[in-house]
Design an enzyme around this catalytic site. Structure first.
Site, PDB file in Angstrom:
ATOM      1  N   LYS A 177       8.568   0.645  -7.175  1.00 10.91           N
ATOM      2  CA  LYS A 177       7.985  -0.711  -7.141  1.00 10.91           C
ATOM      3  C   LYS A 177       7.797  -1.256  -8.550  1.00 10.91           C
ATOM      4  O   LYS A 177       7.598  -2.461  -8.732  1.00 10.91           O
ATOM      5  CB  LYS A 177       6.662  -0.702  -6.374  1.00 10.91           C
ATOM      6  N   HIS A 236      13.004  -0.609  -3.494  1.00 13.74           N
ATOM      7  CA  HIS A 236      12.145   0.298  -4.280  1.00 13.74           C
ATOM      8  C   HIS A 236      12.456   1.802  -4.102  1.00 13.74           C
ATOM      9  O   HIS A 236      12.320   2.562  -5.064  1.00 13.74           O
ATOM     10  CB  HIS A 236      10.648  -0.020  -4.080  1.00 13.74           C
TER      11      HIS A 236
HETATM   12 FE   FE2 Z   1       3.941   3.396   0.203  1.00 18.11          FE
HETATM   13 FE   FE2 Z   2       7.541   2.802   0.103  1.00 16.08          FE
END
Ligand code: FE2
Ligand code: FE2
Length: 375
Positions: free
Chosen positions: A229, A254
Site C-alpha cells: 500500500k 498492492h
Molecule cells: Fe489488510
Molecule cells: Fe491486503
C-alpha cells in the site's frame, strides 16, 4: 632403580650361610629367617620382593608359610626349595598357583640364580603392569572430567547462541513491525491493522497445528501483507466510502507491489509469495487477485492471512461504519467459507472465536511471537 631383596627361609643355619655366600655377587640384598613366623614378621616390616622357603621346617611348613605370604603380601613372588622326599606336597602347591617356581635340593647354583632373577623380573613386570593400569585409570578419569567440562561448555555456548539468535530475530521482527506501522499510518483508520492481522493469523496457524517455523512465517507475512500500500496513492487509501473502478484497480495492485518490495530481502524469501497471494479466492474465481489461484495452490499462510485480515477489518471501525459485532463476523465467515476462504482455516478461526470470543479480538495485544511459539 629400587634395590631388590630376597628373603630365604630355612631352619638349617648351614644352608642359610651357603645361600648367602652363593648370592654375594647377585644384584639384590639377601636376608634370612629360620622360622615361618619370623619370616612373616620380617615381611611386615621390610619390603622383600621374593621369598624362597624350605618345605620341611618345624612349627610351620613351607607350603603353609607361602600360603600365608600369598594372603598377606600378594605381590611377593614365592619360590619353594625342597628335597625329593616332599616333592608331592610342593608340586601340589605349584599346581594350586601358590608358588612361582619350585627348586630342588640340592640345588644347581646357576639354576637357582636364574630362577631368582626370573622371580625378580616377574615382580618388576607385575609392578609395571600395575603402574600402567593405574596411569590408565587416572587418565581415564581425567578424560571423563575433560569430557564433562567440554559438554558443559558446548551446552553453555549453544544456549548463548540460541539466545542471541532469538534476540536477533526479535530485533528483526521489531524492524518489520516499524515498517508495517508506517504503512498502517497512511490511513488513520488502519492503525495497528497489520500487527493484529499477524497476531490473529498466527493464532489460527497454531489452532491448525502447524509447525513453529510456518507459524513464524505466517506472523511475519501477516505483518507485511499490506506493505504494498506504500505504492498506492494516499488519496485512494484515505478515501472514505467505496472506491470507484479505477481506484479499486489501483488498490488491487498492492499485493504485487508488496511482493516486489520484499523480493530483494533474502531472509524474507519465504514471505514474498504469501504476501503476493493474500487476496486470492479459494474457489479461484475472478474476484481473487493477482493470479486467480485456487485451493491448495494458494500458499497456506496467504489463506490464513485472508481470514485474519477479513476478521480484523470487519471488527474495526471505519469512517463510514462501526466495527461489526462478533455474530456478524461469524455469519460472514460461514457465508464465504469454500468460496473466498479455505474452509479448514475458517473452521479453525471459528473454534478460536468460540473459545476466546472478544478476547481473541483485543485491540492492543502486546505480542511476542517467540514467547507465543514457546507456549
Ligand atoms: Fe489488510
Ligand atoms: Fe491486503
Amino acid at each position: 632403580m629400587e634395590t631388590h631383596t630376597v628373603l630365604f627361609v630355612d631352619d638349617e643355619p648351614n644352608i642359610q650361610k651357603a645361600l648367602q655366600r652363593l648370592m654375594r655377587q647377585e644384584p639384590f640384598e639377601v636376608i634370612t629367617a629360620s622360622r615361618g613366623a619370623e619370616a612373616l614378621e620380617i615381611l611386615d616390616r621390610t619390603s622383600a620382593q621374593v621369598v624362597v622357603s624350605d618345605q620341611r621346617m618345624p612349627e610351620m611348613s613351607g607350603v603353609e608359610l607361602l600360603a600365608a605370604v600369598r594372603e598377606r603380601h600378594p605381590s611377593v613372588v614365592r619360590v619353594m626349595l625342597t628335597g625329593h622326599a616332599e616333592m608331592d606336597v610342593a608340586v601340589d602347591a605349584v599346581n594350586h598357583g601358590q608358588i612361582f617356581r619350585l627348586v630342588t635340593k640340592p640345588w644347581n647354583e646357576d639354576e637357582l640364580k636364574t630362577t631368582l632373577r626370573q622371580a625378580l623380573d616377574h615382580w618388576d613386570l607385575k609392578q609395571e603392569i600395575q603402574r600402567l593400569n593405574q596411569v590408565t585409570r587416572e587418565q581415564n578419569f581425567r578424560l571423563q572430567d575433560m569430557n564433562r567440562t567440554l559438554e558443559d561448555k558446548v551446552r553453555d555456548r549453544t544456549k548463548q547462541l540460541v539466545e542471541k539468535h532469538l534476540e536477533l530475530r526479535t530485533a528483526y521482527v521489531q524492524t518489520l513491525r516499524t515498517l508495517a506501522e508506517a504503512v498502517d499510518a497512511k490511513d488513520a483508520y488502519t492503525r495497528g491493522h497489520s500487527e493484529r492481522v499477524g497476531v490473529y493469523a498466527s493464532k489460527v496457524g497454531r489452532e491448525l497445528g502447524l509447525p513453529k517455523d510456518l507459524i513464524e512465517r505466517i506472523y511475519i507475512a501477516g505483518l507485511l501483507h499490506d506493505v504494498g500500500k506504500i505504492g498506492v496513492p494516499d488519496a485512494v487509501i484515505q478515501k472514505p466510502g467505496h472506491l470507484d473502478d479505477a481506484e479499486y484497480e489501483l488498490m488491487k495492485r498492492h499485493p504485487e507491489i508488496g511482493a516486489r518490495i520484499l523480493e530483494p530481502v533474502e531472509f524474507l524469501s519465504d514471505v514474498v509469495e504469501c504476501v503476493r497471494h493474500h487476496h486470492e479466492w479459494f474457489d479461484g474465481s475472478r474476484k481473487g487477485y493477482p493470479d486467480r489461484l485456487s485451493g491448495n495452490r494458494i500458499p497456506l499462510p496467504s489463506r490464513v492471512i485472508l481470514v485474519a485480515d477479513t476478521v480484523e477489518a470487519m471488527t474495526s471501525d471505519r469512517p463510514y461504519r462501526e466495527g461489526m459485532p462478533l455474530e456478524r463476523v461469524v455469519d460472514e465467515l460461514h457465508r464465504f467459507s469454500g468460496s473466498q476462504f479455505d474452509p479448514n482455516v475458517v473452521d479453525a478461526c471459528l473454534r478460536l472465536l468460540e473459545r476466546e470470543a472478544e478476547g481473541f479480538l483485543k485491540k492492543d495485544q502486546k505480542f511476542d511471537i517467540y514467547a507465543f511459539l514457546e507456549v
